[in-house]
Design a protein around this motif. Structure first.
Motif, PDB file in Angstrom:
ATOM      1  N   LEU A   2      15.002  16.322 -17.691  1.00 47.96           N
ATOM      2  CA  LEU A   2      15.462  17.478 -16.940  1.00 47.96           C
ATOM      3  C   LEU A   2      16.525  17.096 -15.918  1.00 47.96           C
ATOM      4  O   LEU A   2      17.582  17.693 -15.843  1.00 47.96           O
ATOM      5  CB  LEU A   2      14.270  18.135 -16.246  1.00 47.96           C
ATOM      6  CG  LEU A   2      14.545  19.416 -15.475  1.00 47.96           C
ATOM      7  CD1 LEU A   2      15.108  20.470 -16.407  1.00 47.96           C
ATOM      8  CD2 LEU A   2      13.270  19.902 -14.829  1.00 47.96           C
ATOM      9  N   PHE A   3      16.249  16.112 -15.116  1.00 49.03           N
ATOM     10  CA  PHE A   3      17.197  15.657 -14.110  1.00 49.03           C
ATOM     11  C   PHE A   3      17.471  14.182 -14.310  1.00 49.03           C
ATOM     12  O   PHE A   3      16.576  13.422 -14.615  1.00 49.03           O
ATOM     13  CB  PHE A   3      16.643  15.836 -12.685  1.00 49.03           C
ATOM     14  CG  PHE A   3      16.448  17.259 -12.294  1.00 49.03           C
ATOM     15  CD1 PHE A   3      17.539  18.084 -12.086  1.00 49.03           C
ATOM     16  CD2 PHE A   3      15.191  17.779 -12.131  1.00 49.03           C
ATOM     17  CE1 PHE A   3      17.373  19.395 -11.716  1.00 49.03           C
ATOM     18  CE2 PHE A   3      15.008  19.089 -11.758  1.00 49.03           C
ATOM     19  CZ  PHE A   3      16.104  19.902 -11.557  1.00 49.03           C
ATOM     20  N   THR A   4      18.693  13.789 -14.123  1.00 50.83           N
ATOM     21  CA  THR A   4      19.026  12.373 -14.121  1.00 50.83           C
ATOM     22  C   THR A   4      19.663  12.064 -12.785  1.00 50.83           C
ATOM     23  O   THR A   4      20.126  12.957 -12.077  1.00 50.83           O
ATOM     24  CB  THR A   4      20.018  12.019 -15.246  1.00 50.83           C
ATOM     25  OG1 THR A   4      21.250  12.699 -14.995  1.00 50.83           O
ATOM     26  CG2 THR A   4      19.477  12.400 -16.611  1.00 50.83           C
ATOM     27  N   GLN A   5      19.708  10.803 -12.425  1.00 51.77           N
ATOM     28  CA  GLN A   5      20.294  10.417 -11.144  1.00 51.77           C
ATOM     29  C   GLN A   5      21.731  10.919 -11.039  1.00 51.77           C
ATOM     30  O   GLN A   5      22.160  11.347  -9.985  1.00 51.77           O
ATOM     31  CB  GLN A   5      20.243   8.888 -10.978  1.00 51.77           C
ATOM     32  CG  GLN A   5      20.550   8.432  -9.579  1.00 51.77           C
ATOM     33  CD  GLN A   5      19.547   8.925  -8.542  1.00 51.77           C
ATOM     34  OE1 GLN A   5      18.423   9.288  -8.854  1.00 51.77           O
ATOM     35  NE2 GLN A   5      19.961   8.955  -7.304  1.00 51.77           N
ATOM     36  N   PRO A  10      25.127  14.911  -7.288  1.00 53.61           N
ATOM     37  CA  PRO A  10      26.038  16.045  -7.059  1.00 53.61           C
ATOM     38  C   PRO A  10      25.303  17.286  -6.561  1.00 53.61           C
ATOM     39  O   PRO A  10      25.823  18.029  -5.732  1.00 53.61           O
ATOM     40  CB  PRO A  10      26.674  16.298  -8.427  1.00 53.61           C
ATOM     41  CG  PRO A  10      26.532  15.011  -9.162  1.00 53.61           C
ATOM     42  CD  PRO A  10      25.252  14.406  -8.646  1.00 53.61           C
ATOM     43  N   CYS A  11      24.086  17.506  -7.028  1.00 50.56           N
ATOM     44  CA  CYS A  11      23.301  18.654  -6.561  1.00 50.56           C
ATOM     45  C   CYS A  11      22.966  18.493  -5.084  1.00 50.56           C
ATOM     46  O   CYS A  11      23.025  19.466  -4.323  1.00 50.56           O
ATOM     47  CB  CYS A  11      22.013  18.796  -7.367  1.00 50.56           C
ATOM     48  SG  CYS A  11      22.283  19.422  -9.024  1.00 50.56           S
ATOM     49  N   ALA A  12      22.620  17.299  -4.685  1.00 51.66           N
ATOM     50  CA  ALA A  12      22.319  17.052  -3.274  1.00 51.66           C
ATOM     51  C   ALA A  12      23.549  17.316  -2.417  1.00 51.66           C
ATOM     52  O   ALA A  12      23.446  17.904  -1.334  1.00 51.66           O
ATOM     53  CB  ALA A  12      21.822  15.624  -3.085  1.00 51.66           C
ATOM     54  N   ARG A  13      24.694  16.914  -2.895  1.00 52.17           N
ATOM     55  CA  ARG A  13      25.937  17.147  -2.155  1.00 52.17           C
ATOM     56  C   ARG A  13      26.226  18.644  -2.058  1.00 52.17           C
ATOM     57  O   ARG A  13      26.574  19.157  -0.995  1.00 52.17           O
ATOM     58  CB  ARG A  13      27.100  16.410  -2.821  1.00 52.17           C
ATOM     59  CG  ARG A  13      28.418  16.549  -2.074  1.00 52.17           C
ATOM     60  CD  ARG A  13      29.544  15.723  -2.664  1.00 52.17           C
ATOM     61  NE  ARG A  13      29.695  15.861  -4.097  1.00 52.17           N
ATOM     62  CZ  ARG A  13      29.377  14.921  -5.001  1.00 52.17           C
ATOM     63  NH1 ARG A  13      28.911  13.753  -4.615  1.00 52.17           N
ATOM     64  NH2 ARG A  13      29.541  15.141  -6.292  1.00 52.17           N
ATOM     65  N   MET A  14      26.067  19.364  -3.168  1.00 56.44           N
ATOM     66  CA  MET A  14      26.293  20.812  -3.149  1.00 56.44           C
ATOM     67  C   MET A  14      25.322  21.508  -2.207  1.00 56.44           C
ATOM     68  O   MET A  14      25.706  22.415  -1.462  1.00 56.44           O
ATOM     69  CB  MET A  14      26.169  21.396  -4.562  1.00 56.44           C
ATOM     70  CG  MET A  14      27.333  21.047  -5.460  1.00 56.44           C
ATOM     71  SD  MET A  14      27.282  21.902  -7.056  1.00 56.44           S
ATOM     72  CE  MET A  14      25.830  21.199  -7.797  1.00 56.44           C
ATOM     73  N   LEU A  24      22.259  25.848   8.327  1.00 55.43           N
ATOM     74  CA  LEU A  24      20.846  25.489   8.249  1.00 55.43           C
ATOM     75  C   LEU A  24      20.720  23.980   8.348  1.00 55.43           C
ATOM     76  O   LEU A  24      21.622  23.235   7.947  1.00 55.43           O
ATOM     77  CB  LEU A  24      20.227  25.974   6.936  1.00 55.43           C
ATOM     78  CG  LEU A  24      20.053  27.474   6.802  1.00 55.43           C
ATOM     79  CD1 LEU A  24      19.525  27.817   5.418  1.00 55.43           C
ATOM     80  CD2 LEU A  24      19.131  28.025   7.866  1.00 55.43           C
ATOM     81  N   ASP A  25      19.597  23.523   8.850  1.00 56.40           N
ATOM     82  CA  ASP A  25      19.354  22.097   9.053  1.00 56.40           C
ATOM     83  C   ASP A  25      19.041  21.410   7.727  1.00 56.40           C
ATOM     84  O   ASP A  25      18.017  21.699   7.108  1.00 56.40           O
ATOM     85  CB  ASP A  25      18.203  21.911  10.033  1.00 56.40           C
ATOM     86  CG  ASP A  25      17.969  20.460  10.414  1.00 56.40           C
ATOM     87  OD1 ASP A  25      18.735  19.581   9.972  1.00 56.40           O
ATOM     88  OD2 ASP A  25      17.021  20.213  11.167  1.00 56.40           O
ATOM     89  N   GLU A  26      19.897  20.506   7.323  1.00 56.51           N
ATOM     90  CA  GLU A  26      19.684  19.811   6.053  1.00 56.51           C
ATOM     91  C   GLU A  26      18.515  18.845   6.111  1.00 56.51           C
ATOM     92  O   GLU A  26      18.073  18.345   5.084  1.00 56.51           O
ATOM     93  CB  GLU A  26      20.954  19.085   5.612  1.00 56.51           C
ATOM     94  CG  GLU A  26      21.346  17.912   6.492  1.00 56.51           C
ATOM     95  CD  GLU A  26      22.603  17.238   6.027  1.00 56.51           C
ATOM     96  OE1 GLU A  26      22.506  16.160   5.424  1.00 56.51           O
ATOM     97  OE2 GLU A  26      23.670  17.799   6.261  1.00 56.51           O
ATOM     98  N   GLN A  27      17.977  18.581   7.286  1.00 60.78           N
ATOM     99  CA  GLN A  27      16.816  17.698   7.408  1.00 60.78           C
ATOM    100  C   GLN A  27      15.523  18.405   6.995  1.00 60.78           C
ATOM    101  O   GLN A  27      14.502  17.765   6.809  1.00 60.78           O
ATOM    102  CB  GLN A  27      16.686  17.176   8.842  1.00 60.78           C
ATOM    103  CG  GLN A  27      17.883  16.389   9.309  1.00 60.78           C
ATOM    104  CD  GLN A  27      18.169  15.183   8.446  1.00 60.78           C
ATOM    105  OE1 GLN A  27      17.255  14.452   8.073  1.00 60.78           O
ATOM    106  NE2 GLN A  27      19.423  14.984   8.095  1.00 60.78           N
ATOM    107  N   GLU A  28      15.566  19.724   6.865  1.00 63.17           N
ATOM    108  CA  GLU A  28      14.366  20.480   6.527  1.00 63.17           C
ATOM    109  C   GLU A  28      14.339  20.963   5.080  1.00 63.17           C
ATOM    110  O   GLU A  28      13.317  21.446   4.609  1.00 63.17           O
ATOM    111  CB  GLU A  28      14.245  21.685   7.459  1.00 63.17           C
ATOM    112  CG  GLU A  28      14.047  21.287   8.906  1.00 63.17           C
ATOM    113  CD  GLU A  28      13.924  22.482   9.821  1.00 63.17           C
ATOM    114  OE1 GLU A  28      13.573  23.568   9.341  1.00 63.17           O
ATOM    115  OE2 GLU A  28      14.182  22.320  11.022  1.00 63.17           O
TER     116      GLU A  28
END
Length: 59
Positions: A2-5, A10-14, A24-28
């Motif tokens: 389903l997910f690969t590194q 890129p999803c984390a960056r988006m 919004l706080d990206e730490q949460e």
């Protein structure tokens, strides 16, 4: 899988960029938080539990 590194980074960056846009706080909020949502959605549409479990292990 389903997910690969190569897909997660890129999803984390988006996600980080979107959170910044709406202040919004990206730490949460993490991409990892969406894993449960995806697995629940798979179950809701009838994906067999074994397949769902295999996707969870792959993450």
């Amino acid at each position: 899988m389903l997910f690969t590194q190569g897909f997660v980074k890129p999803c984390a960056r988006m996600l980080r960029e979107a959170l910044e846009r709406v202040d919004l706080d990206e730490q949460e909020i993490f991409t990892h938080s969406f894993k449960q949502t995806v697995l629940s959605a798979m179950s809701d549409v009838g994906v067999p539990l074994r397949t769902t479990f295999n996707k969870l292990v792959a993450l």
